[in-house]
Write a protein that holds these residues in place. Sequence first.
Motif, short mmCIF file in Angstrom:
data_model
loop_
_atom_site.label_atom_id
_atom_site.label_comp_id
_atom_site.label_asym_id
_atom_site.label_seq_id
_atom_site.Cartn_x
_atom_site.Cartn_y
_atom_site.Cartn_z
N PHE A 1 -52.03 -47.98 36.42
CA PHE A 1 -53.07 -47.94 35.38
C PHE A 1 -54.19 -46.94 35.70
N SER A 2 -54.04 -46.17 36.77
CA SER A 2 -55.08 -45.18 37.07
C SER A 2 -54.48 -43.99 37.83
N VAL A 3 -55.20 -42.87 37.78
CA VAL A 3 -54.76 -41.69 38.52
C VAL A 3 -54.81 -41.98 40.03
N ALA A 4 -55.82 -42.74 40.45
CA ALA A 4 -55.94 -43.07 41.88
C ALA A 4 -54.68 -43.78 42.36
N GLN A 5 -54.21 -44.75 41.58
CA GLN A 5 -52.98 -45.46 41.97
C GLN A 5 -51.79 -44.50 42.04
N ALA A 6 -51.72 -43.61 41.06
CA ALA A 6 -50.60 -42.66 41.01
C ALA A 6 -50.62 -41.73 42.23
N LEU A 7 -51.82 -41.37 42.70
CA LEU A 7 -51.93 -40.51 43.88
C LEU A 7 -51.44 -41.23 45.13
N LEU A 8 -51.87 -42.50 45.29
CA LEU A 8 -51.43 -43.26 46.46
C LEU A 8 -49.92 -43.46 46.44
N ALA A 9 -49.38 -43.76 45.26
CA ALA A 9 -47.94 -44.00 45.15
C ALA A 9 -47.18 -42.74 45.55
N SER A 10 -47.67 -41.59 45.12
CA SER A 10 -47.01 -40.34 45.46
C SER A 10 -47.04 -40.11 46.97
N LYS A 11 -48.22 -40.36 47.57
CA LYS A 11 -48.32 -40.20 49.03
C LYS A 11 -47.42 -41.18 49.77
N ALA A 12 -47.14 -42.33 49.15
CA ALA A 12 -46.26 -43.33 49.77
C ALA A 12 -44.79 -42.99 49.59
N GLY A 13 -44.50 -41.87 48.93
CA GLY A 13 -43.11 -41.41 48.83
C GLY A 13 -42.39 -41.81 47.56
N ALA A 14 -43.15 -42.24 46.53
CA ALA A 14 -42.49 -42.68 45.28
C ALA A 14 -41.71 -41.54 44.64
N THR B 1 -49.30 -31.69 39.14
CA THR B 1 -49.01 -30.25 39.06
C THR B 1 -49.96 -29.48 39.97
N LYS B 2 -51.25 -29.84 39.87
CA LYS B 2 -52.27 -29.12 40.64
C LYS B 2 -52.00 -29.19 42.14
N HIS B 3 -51.53 -30.34 42.60
CA HIS B 3 -51.32 -30.53 44.05
C HIS B 3 -49.85 -30.41 44.46
N ILE B 4 -49.05 -29.91 43.53
CA ILE B 4 -47.62 -29.66 43.79
C ILE B 4 -46.93 -30.90 44.38
N LEU B 5 -47.16 -32.05 43.74
CA LEU B 5 -46.52 -33.30 44.19
C LEU B 5 -45.20 -33.45 43.46
N THR B 6 -44.19 -33.95 44.15
CA THR B 6 -42.85 -33.98 43.55
C THR B 6 -42.54 -35.30 42.84
N THR B 7 -43.41 -36.29 42.96
CA THR B 7 -43.19 -37.57 42.26
C THR B 7 -43.14 -37.30 40.76
#
Length: 215
Positions: free
Chosen positions: A110-123, A152-158
């Motif tokens: 429900f937030s960008v913050a959550q999406a960032l953590l999930a991506s860092k956790a390997g989602a 896109t800005k941080h080139i995350l692959t999630t």
Amino acid sequence: MKIFLDTAETDVVRKHFKTGLIDGLTTNPTLIRKSGRKHEDVYQEFKDIGLTDISMEVIGNAENMISEGKRLHKKFGKVATIKVPCTRDGLLACRELANNNIKVNVTLIFSVAQALLASKAGAAYVSPFVGRVDDNSFGGLCLVKDIADVYTKHILTTQVLAASLRNVRDAAKAFQYGANIVTMPPKVFEGMYNHILTDAGLKQFDIDYAESIAE
Ligand code: E4P
């Protein structure tokens, strides 16, 4: 651009899978409960239909989610994407499963913050819940866009998997706003084919065709 169905109704999925337009499937405990069937029977039937990406939700603490995720992956193989909630335990499970080359869909975003953590956790996927955000009077599609932009800005692959879609317009807009995948109830998918002007145009073409061969 991928279309997933969000349902545990195997007959409906069988019908739509034949179109060649369906790339995967999401379920959750509520949808499985509604089907009145055991979750693993439902997953097995989806796999037999030919689906190659099936989100299977696990619950409990990190330890439970990890062991259940590994067990489901062992039983169903690569088609199993393990779905965990965006909580501390969920993200611990995500990291461990991802380290074991198991695809994880982090749900209830429900937030960008959550999406960032999930991506860092390997989602592999994050699932922002568009409809439930809208139900609470803020913009579900804006959330999709904000997550897609920051990835896109941080080139995350999630990948952004827009979920909780309630209508055709929002399903199409979610792609426009940067979702890689949109999961939708079968009714919404059926609605994607339709337009009132297509029906009206076709009606007239049918009349004119019949008249032209009669002349
Ligand atoms: C997605 O993975 C969820 O299962 C689903 O889209 C939730 O939708 P709802 O908010 O309509 O229950």
